[in-house]
Design an enzyme around this catalytic site. Sequence first.
Site, mmCIF file in Angstrom:
data_model
loop_
_atom_site.group_PDB
_atom_site.id
_atom_site.type_symbol
_atom_site.label_atom_id
_atom_site.label_comp_id
_atom_site.label_asym_id
_atom_site.label_seq_id
_atom_site.Cartn_x
_atom_site.Cartn_y
_atom_site.Cartn_z
ATOM 1 N N CYS A 1 132.363 -12.162 -4.869
ATOM 2 C CA CYS A 1 130.924 -12.380 -4.635
ATOM 3 C C CYS A 1 130.646 -13.039 -3.282
ATOM 4 O O CYS A 1 129.522 -13.011 -2.800
ATOM 5 C CB CYS A 1 130.330 -13.228 -5.750
ATOM 6 S SG CYS A 1 130.645 -12.574 -7.377
ATOM 7 N N HIS B 1 123.784 -16.825 -3.570
ATOM 8 C CA HIS B 1 124.339 -15.794 -4.447
ATOM 9 C C HIS B 1 123.572 -15.831 -5.771
ATOM 10 O O HIS B 1 123.258 -16.899 -6.293
ATOM 11 C CB HIS B 1 125.833 -16.050 -4.674
ATOM 12 C CG HIS B 1 126.437 -15.104 -5.655
ATOM 13 N ND1 HIS B 1 126.176 -13.752 -5.619
ATOM 14 C CD2 HIS B 1 127.274 -15.301 -6.709
ATOM 15 C CE1 HIS B 1 126.827 -13.169 -6.606
ATOM 16 N NE2 HIS B 1 127.499 -14.078 -7.285
ATOM 17 N N ASN C 1 123.755 -10.100 -11.551
ATOM 18 C CA ASN C 1 124.720 -10.477 -10.515
ATOM 19 C C ASN C 1 125.357 -9.208 -9.950
ATOM 20 O O ASN C 1 126.055 -8.500 -10.665
ATOM 21 C CB ASN C 1 125.773 -11.390 -11.169
ATOM 22 C CG ASN C 1 126.874 -11.806 -10.211
ATOM 23 O OD1 ASN C 1 126.967 -11.297 -9.093
ATOM 24 N ND2 ASN C 1 127.716 -12.721 -10.654
HETATM 25 O O1 UT7 Z 1 129.466 -14.271 -9.393
HETATM 26 C C1 UT7 Z 1 130.348 -15.248 -9.848
HETATM 27 C C2 UT7 Z 1 130.789 -14.972 -11.207
HETATM 28 N N1 UT7 Z 1 130.255 -15.503 -12.373
HETATM 29 C C3 UT7 Z 1 129.395 -16.521 -12.591
HETATM 30 O O2 UT7 Z 1 128.815 -17.113 -11.755
HETATM 31 C C4 UT7 Z 1 129.202 -16.906 -14.027
HETATM 32 C C5 UT7 Z 1 129.191 -18.393 -14.243
HETATM 33 N N2 UT7 Z 1 129.020 -18.720 -15.622
HETATM 34 C C6 UT7 Z 1 127.851 -18.528 -16.303
HETATM 35 O O3 UT7 Z 1 126.871 -18.057 -15.731
HETATM 36 C C7 UT7 Z 1 127.772 -18.974 -17.734
HETATM 37 O O4 UT7 Z 1 128.953 -19.672 -18.058
HETATM 38 C C8 UT7 Z 1 127.586 -17.796 -18.732
HETATM 39 C C9 UT7 Z 1 126.183 -17.222 -18.583
HETATM 40 C C10 UT7 Z 1 128.611 -16.714 -18.486
HETATM 41 C C11 UT7 Z 1 127.744 -18.309 -20.160
HETATM 42 O O5 UT7 Z 1 126.802 -19.347 -20.407
HETATM 43 P P1 UT7 Z 1 127.281 -20.714 -21.062
HETATM 44 O O6 UT7 Z 1 126.077 -21.526 -21.239
HETATM 45 O O7 UT7 Z 1 128.376 -21.261 -20.186
HETATM 46 O O8 UT7 Z 1 127.813 -20.251 -22.469
HETATM 47 P P2 UT7 Z 1 129.265 -20.427 -23.077
HETATM 48 O O9 UT7 Z 1 130.212 -19.483 -22.420
HETATM 49 O O10 UT7 Z 1 129.609 -21.878 -23.103
HETATM 50 O O11 UT7 Z 1 128.995 -19.940 -24.563
HETATM 51 C C12 UT7 Z 1 128.141 -20.654 -25.450
HETATM 52 C C13 UT7 Z 1 128.033 -19.873 -26.739
HETATM 53 C C14 UT7 Z 1 129.377 -19.399 -27.287
HETATM 54 O O12 UT7 Z 1 129.327 -19.484 -28.697
HETATM 55 P P3 UT7 Z 1 130.066 -20.663 -29.463
HETATM 56 O O13 UT7 Z 1 131.514 -20.525 -29.089
HETATM 57 O O14 UT7 Z 1 129.439 -21.923 -28.945
HETATM 58 O O15 UT7 Z 1 129.765 -20.342 -30.897
HETATM 59 C C15 UT7 Z 1 129.441 -17.960 -26.876
HETATM 60 O O16 UT7 Z 1 130.249 -17.185 -27.748
HETATM 61 O O17 UT7 Z 1 127.272 -18.677 -26.498
HETATM 62 C C16 UT7 Z 1 128.006 -17.544 -26.972
HETATM 63 N N3 UT7 Z 1 127.689 -16.398 -26.136
HETATM 64 C C17 UT7 Z 1 126.633 -15.594 -26.388
HETATM 65 N N4 UT7 Z 1 125.694 -15.609 -27.348
HETATM 66 C C18 UT7 Z 1 124.769 -14.631 -27.314
HETATM 67 C C19 UT7 Z 1 128.333 -15.968 -25.013
HETATM 68 N N5 UT7 Z 1 127.719 -14.872 -24.538
HETATM 69 C C20 UT7 Z 1 126.676 -14.628 -25.371
HETATM 70 C C21 UT7 Z 1 125.674 -13.632 -25.390
HETATM 71 N N6 UT7 Z 1 124.739 -13.691 -26.368
HETATM 72 N N7 UT7 Z 1 125.601 -12.670 -24.458
#
Ligand code: UT7
Length: 335
Positions: free
Chosen positions: A117, A257, A287
Amino acid sequence: MKAGLFSSGIIGTGSFVPAQIITNQDLEKIVDTTSEWIVARTGIHQRRIADINQAASDLSTIAAKRALESAGLEADELDLIIVATITPDMHFPSTACIVQNNIGAAKAAAFDLEAACSGFLYALNVANQFIAAGFYKNILVIGAECLSRITNWKDRRTCILFGDGAGAAVVSRVDDGYGFLSQYLGADGSGGSSLNMKAGGSRLPASLETVEKELHYVSMDGSEVFKFAVRIMTSAAEQAIKAAGIKKEEIDFLVPHQANIRIIDGAAKRLNISLDKIYVNLHKYGNMSAASIPVALDEAVRSEKIKKGDYVCMVGFGGGLTWASNVIKWAVRAK
Ligand code: UT7
C-alpha cells in the site's frame, strides 16, 4: 527549498475505477457480516471490482492517459514509467512495460515497484530523485491494483476491505519554490508476516496444494496492522513535515492511505489536523492498496480541494511492513 539540481513536482494527475460496484449489502449475502459492522469498523460502504477481462495494466492505461492529458504531455515525452502494484498482470514482463506499449511511450524506460500500500509513495519519491537530479524530465508514476483477484471472498475479515482501481501522476520539473519539499521512506521487514500472500512466488510456487490450502489470497492480522498503522501514519507524516521545514498547522491538505476511517481519524487526532483538511474516499472504494493515494489525490485536485501553492502531505503504510510520506508545495492549477 530544493534537494537536487532541479525543483520537481506533480504537473498532472488521473485516475480510473472500474464500473462494477459491490455494496456492503452484497457482501452480507456471501459472508457472515452486516453492513453496520463494516461501516462502524472500517467506514467502507462499497468498493469497485474490475471486470473479468480487466487487469492492472488496463486500469493503469486509462489513469495514465488522463494524467498525461491533465499535464498537457504526449506519451512520447515520457522518460520513465513506474507502476506500483502487488497485483501485476503477471510476474513478468512488468505491468509498466505493458502500459508503456499501450500508451505508446516509446522513449520511456519502465519498471514495477512493490511496496504494497506504500507503493505509490515509494514510486513517487523515486521519481522525484530522477527529476531533481536532472537525469529525467518527465516520469509517469502509477499505483494500480486488482485486489479482487487475490481476495478470499469467503474470508469476512478481509473481503470487506478491498477494491480495485488505478491512479497516476506525472512528475516533472516545476518552478523553483514549488514541488517536493521533503520525502521519507521506511520499512520493517520483521512485521512482514502480518500482511502477505503466501504462495505464488519462489518460496511456494503455485501448485494444486497451494490452491487447495487457499494460499493465493491476502492474509492479514488486522489488529496488528491497525496498531502499526495509527502509529506510523502519525510519525511518518511528522517526519516529512519536519523535513519540509514547515509547521503542522501550515499543511493545507493531507492525502492519507485509505485503509480504515478509524486509522485516519486516529492519525488526524494525533497530528492535530482537522478532518476538513483530509481527503477521504474510502467509503466509495475501500482499500485499493497502491491505488488508494493516487485516486484520492486525483479527486482532490480535480475538485479543486488542492490548489496551486498549497502544502500537501501524503502518507501511507502497508505490507512489508513499509511506510512513506512527503510534502509537496503544489505547483499547478487544476485543469
Ligand atoms: O492497507 C493496509 C492493510 N490493512 C489495514 O490497514 C487493515 C488494518 N486493520 C483493520 O482495519 C481492522 O483490524 C479490521 C477492519 C480488519 C478489523 O477490525 P477490528 O476492529 O480490528 O476487528 P477484529 O479483527 O478485532 O475482530 C473483532 C470481531 C471478531 O469476533 P470475535 O473474535 O471478537 O468474536 C471478528 O471475528 O469482529 C469479527 N469480525 C467480523 N464481524 C462481522 C471480523 N470481520 C468481521 C466482519 N463482520 N466482516
